[in-house]
Design an enzyme around this catalytic site. Structure first.
Site, PDB file in Angstrom:
ATOM      1  N   GLU A 107       7.055   0.997  -9.171  1.00 17.64           N
ATOM      2  CA  GLU A 107       5.764   0.822  -8.511  1.00 17.64           C
ATOM      3  C   GLU A 107       5.643   1.791  -7.334  1.00 17.64           C
ATOM      4  O   GLU A 107       6.564   1.911  -6.518  1.00 17.64           O
ATOM      5  CB  GLU A 107       5.620  -0.616  -8.010  1.00 17.64           C
ATOM      6  CG  GLU A 107       4.261  -0.901  -7.396  1.00 17.64           C
ATOM      7  CD  GLU A 107       4.113  -2.339  -6.930  1.00 17.64           C
ATOM      8  OE1 GLU A 107       3.041  -2.917  -7.134  1.00 17.64           O
ATOM      9  OE2 GLU A 107       5.083  -2.878  -6.354  1.00 17.64           O
TER      10      GLU A 107
ATOM     11  N   LYS B 264       0.875 -15.933   7.695  1.00 15.57           N
ATOM     12  CA  LYS B 264       1.474 -14.680   8.123  1.00 15.57           C
ATOM     13  C   LYS B 264       0.616 -13.547   7.552  1.00 15.57           C
ATOM     14  O   LYS B 264       0.753 -13.161   6.387  1.00 15.57           O
ATOM     15  CB  LYS B 264       2.919 -14.568   7.605  1.00 15.57           C
ATOM     16  CG  LYS B 264       3.752 -13.459   8.266  1.00 15.57           C
ATOM     17  CD  LYS B 264       3.288 -12.087   7.890  1.00 15.57           C
ATOM     18  CE  LYS B 264       4.040 -10.987   8.596  1.00 15.57           C
ATOM     19  NZ  LYS B 264       3.267  -9.738   8.673  1.00 15.57           N
TER      20      LYS B 264
ATOM     21  N   CYS C  62      -3.182  -4.085  -6.702  1.00 14.78           N
ATOM     22  CA  CYS C  62      -2.112  -4.607  -7.555  1.00 14.78           C
ATOM     23  C   CYS C  62      -2.352  -4.236  -9.010  1.00 14.78           C
ATOM     24  O   CYS C  62      -1.411  -4.110  -9.791  1.00 14.78           O
ATOM     25  CB  CYS C  62      -2.030  -6.133  -7.427  1.00 14.78           C
ATOM     26  SG  CYS C  62      -1.946  -6.733  -5.736  1.00 14.78           S
TER      27      CYS C  62
ATOM     28  N   GLY D 201       2.444  -9.870  -2.411  1.00 13.64           N
ATOM     29  CA  GLY D 201       3.209  -8.793  -1.781  1.00 13.64           C
ATOM     30  C   GLY D 201       4.231  -8.249  -2.758  1.00 13.64           C
ATOM     31  O   GLY D 201       4.055  -8.331  -3.980  1.00 13.64           O
ATOM     32  N   SER D 202       5.299  -7.729  -2.222  1.00 16.78           N
ATOM     33  CA  SER D 202       6.303  -7.082  -3.071  1.00 16.78           C
ATOM     34  C   SER D 202       7.163  -8.119  -3.786  1.00 16.78           C
ATOM     35  O   SER D 202       7.382  -9.231  -3.299  1.00 16.78           O
ATOM     36  CB  SER D 202       7.201  -6.169  -2.238  1.00 16.78           C
ATOM     37  OG  SER D 202       8.115  -6.922  -1.472  1.00 16.78           O
ATOM     38  N   THR D 203       7.668  -7.717  -4.944  1.00 15.51           N
ATOM     39  CA  THR D 203       8.572  -8.574  -5.710  1.00 15.51           C
ATOM     40  C   THR D 203       9.823  -8.884  -4.902  1.00 15.51           C
ATOM     41  O   THR D 203      10.314 -10.024  -4.898  1.00 15.51           O
ATOM     42  CB  THR D 203       8.950  -7.888  -7.031  1.00 15.51           C
ATOM     43  OG1 THR D 203       7.746  -7.586  -7.757  1.00 15.51           O
ATOM     44  CG2 THR D 203       9.841  -8.767  -7.892  1.00 15.51           C
TER      45      THR D 203
ATOM     46  N   GLU E 213       2.012 -13.652  -6.391  1.00 16.39           N
ATOM     47  CA  GLU E 213       1.596 -12.486  -7.173  1.00 16.39           C
ATOM     48  C   GLU E 213       2.276 -11.295  -6.536  1.00 16.39           C
ATOM     49  O   GLU E 213       2.128 -11.052  -5.336  1.00 16.39           O
ATOM     50  CB  GLU E 213       0.068 -12.344  -7.160  1.00 16.39           C
ATOM     51  CG  GLU E 213      -0.442 -11.328  -8.151  1.00 16.39           C
ATOM     52  CD  GLU E 213      -0.941 -10.066  -7.491  1.00 16.39           C
ATOM     53  OE1 GLU E 213      -0.295  -9.014  -7.728  1.00 16.39           O
ATOM     54  OE2 GLU E 213      -1.926 -10.106  -6.755  1.00 16.39           O
TER      55      GLU E 213
END
Length: 542
Positions: A425, A212, A327, A265-267, A293
């Protein structure tokens, strides 16, 4: 049968080309930029090597010129995702049993193709589609991607060479099998190298993948698929699925053959995928590997003994290269009050010198942020700081999306160590600075350690080496990649394997052997040369 034992020694890192005016690489890149600027690419779904066009169309535009359409792409639906699972599992039958040296040869060919024929293609696509300047594209879509290919092959050879000892009358060996199902690779916009690595690390170890790609990195990612094909990667080993990440994640995690996620990507998104996997845990053929990550709130901690000019340069480059969309980008800084005025003046000088604009102009150090949603989010933090009683914008802050999504390098100064932009963030060219009382080093180190939920990267500056060592120890869990007297960004494959813990991910260290081990399940085989025929212990035979 090939019975040779092949080893892949530690490679050298791919040299970064200079792109000086008139150089062969500059001429080739500028020619390719013009070519790609003047076409609109039709990006299909690719499943089992076949191109599929659903007619559900989206657009890829230049972030620095958002009216310029670079490509159109076709979005997957539930049917296409299920087809991809079938294609991947069909490819698994052959690829999982392909000799690892053959897989390695294909990956090494990818590196050679990217170092030569595909270098201007990938760099141009990365520049136009992700708004990276010449240097930022070169270190990402060329050098780091090549390094991942070559170093992963070296690390794989080390892993396959790890074998148990033999005993008396027996032969022991370890077979490193790929996982039994497929890997879902969910990749980000900001690094083409990461997008490639999240697919190709599991693939090198014999796995198959559903990919993806980020919608805002589709152009460079589509060219990666062409590179894989030309290098000899069999159809169906990687299946390219543009479209809704939520839909792809939902369908993929419901499959019995879901065996892992490789994610950047995002948490929040990673947490959602983890929960979905947990809900179906009893349905899977085996426990899935969840490797991710995620977010970061990366810091610079400045000791009173630090070199002020080095701090200013690190803060400026660490926070503003590629518009802070790394990041690892410096996002908060703790600095003694006595040093801050001079450091700020130096940062202002640099800000006055750099230019911002289109990637086609090599003099532009700052380019656009990735899309309108990102622009609006970054601007909201700047606006919040302007209105706050305990913070002020001391550098930059201008935002303009009339042509492209441009945000000036911005410094927020705050008297509140828990100010919103010190904690959350932002993922843009914004750094928030907390000037602390010079004598309160220890208390401020504790603030640095506990303010953010993340633990990705951090840096400490100081010429007092013993003090630096103490701070490094106090911040041992605050960052998975830690820097002494350097900016907290710029990890190099083979030198600083990358990843963090806490809310920043599983810390499986891309660019090292740790990550490769996650994509194999060992089988230990013992062969007894002469089987026993008497059940009695020795003393029973007396």
């Amino acid at each position: 049968m090939d019975n040779s034992v092949i080893t892949f020694p530690l490679p050298a890192n791919e040299p970064v080309k200079t792109y000086l005016k008139g150089s062969p690489e500059r001429v080739a890149l500028e020619k390719e930029l013009e070519r790609q600027r003047n076409i609109v690419v039709d990006i299909p779904i690719i499943i089992g090597g076949k191109e599929i066009r659903t007619g559900d169309i989206g657009q890829v535009t230049c972030p620095h010129d958002h009216k310029h359409v670079l490509a159109t792409y076709h979005k997957v639906g539930k049917k296409e995702i299920e087809m991809a699972v079938e294609a991947a599992m069909e490819a698994h039958k052959v690829w999982s049993r392909t000799p690892w040296t053959t897989r390695a040869a294909i990956v090494m060919k990818m590196a050679e193709l990217l170092a030569t024929k595909y270098r201007p293609i990938m760099n141009a696509a990365c520049m136009l589609g992700q708004s990276k300047n010449f240097y930022q594209a070169e270190i990402d879509s060329a050098c780091e991607t090549i390094d991942f290919f070559r170093y992963n092959v070296h690390y794989a050879s080390k892993i396959y060479g790890m074998q148990p000892k033999n005993g008396v009358g027996q032969i022991n060996n370890t077979e490193y099998r790929p996982l039994e199902g497929f890997i879902l690779a969910v990749t980000p916009f900001n690094f083409t190298s990461i997008a490639s690595n999240l697919c190709m690390t599991p693939v090198l170890m014999g796995n198959v993948a559903l990919w993806k790609p980020s919608t805002t990195a589709l152009l460079s990612n589509y060219y990666l698929m062409q590179l894989y094909k030309e290098a000899g990667l069999p159809d169906g080993v990687v299946n390219f699925l543009p479209g809704s990440g939520a839909l792809i994640g939902e369908v993929a995690t419901q499959s019995r053959f879901f065996s892992g996620i490789h994610f950047t990507g995002s948490t929040q998104t990673f947490n959602s995928l983890w929960r979905q996997a947990g809900e179906h845990l009893g349905e899977y053929i085996s426990y899935p590997r969840l490797v991710g990550e995620t977010g970061g709130k990366d810091f610079i901690f400045v000791h009173p003994s630090a070199d002020k000019k080095a701090v200013a340069t690190a803060a400026f480059c660490g926070a503003f290269e590629f518009q802070g969309q790394k990041c690892s980008a410096a996002s908060r800084m703790y600095i003694p009050k006595s040093m801050w005025p001079e450091v700020l003046e130096d940062m202002k000088r640099m800000a006055a010198e750099v230019k911002m604009g289109d990637v086609m102009d090599p003099d532009n150090f700052i380019n656009a942020v990735i899309d309108e949603a990102s622009f609006d989010k970054i601007k909201s933090y700047i606006d919040y700081a302007r209105e706050a009683a305990d913070a002020k914008v001391v550098l930059g802050g201008t935002c303009d999306k009339s042509v492209g999504y441009f945000v000036e390098p911005t410094v927020i100064e705050t008297s509140n160590p828990k100010f919103k932009s010190m904690v959350e963030e932002i993922f843009g060219p914004v750094i928030t600075v907390y000037p602390y009382d010079d004598e309160k080093v220890e208390e401020t180190v504790a603030l640095c350690d506990t303010t953010s939920p993340y633990g990705l990267t951090g840096a400490v500056f100081g010429l007092d080496r013993l003090a630096v060592e103490t701070i490094t120890d106090q911040l041992r869990y605050a960052a998975g990649n830690f820097y002494i007297n350097d900016k907290p960004t710029g990890a190099v494959v083979g030198m600083q394997p990358f990843g963090g813990a806490r809310a920043s991910g599983t810390n499986d260290k891309a660019g090292g052997e740790f990550n490769l081990i996650r994509w194999i399940i060992p089988r230990v085989i013992k062969e007894t040369l002469v089987s026993p025929t008497d059940y009695r212990y020795s003393y029973m035979k007396e």
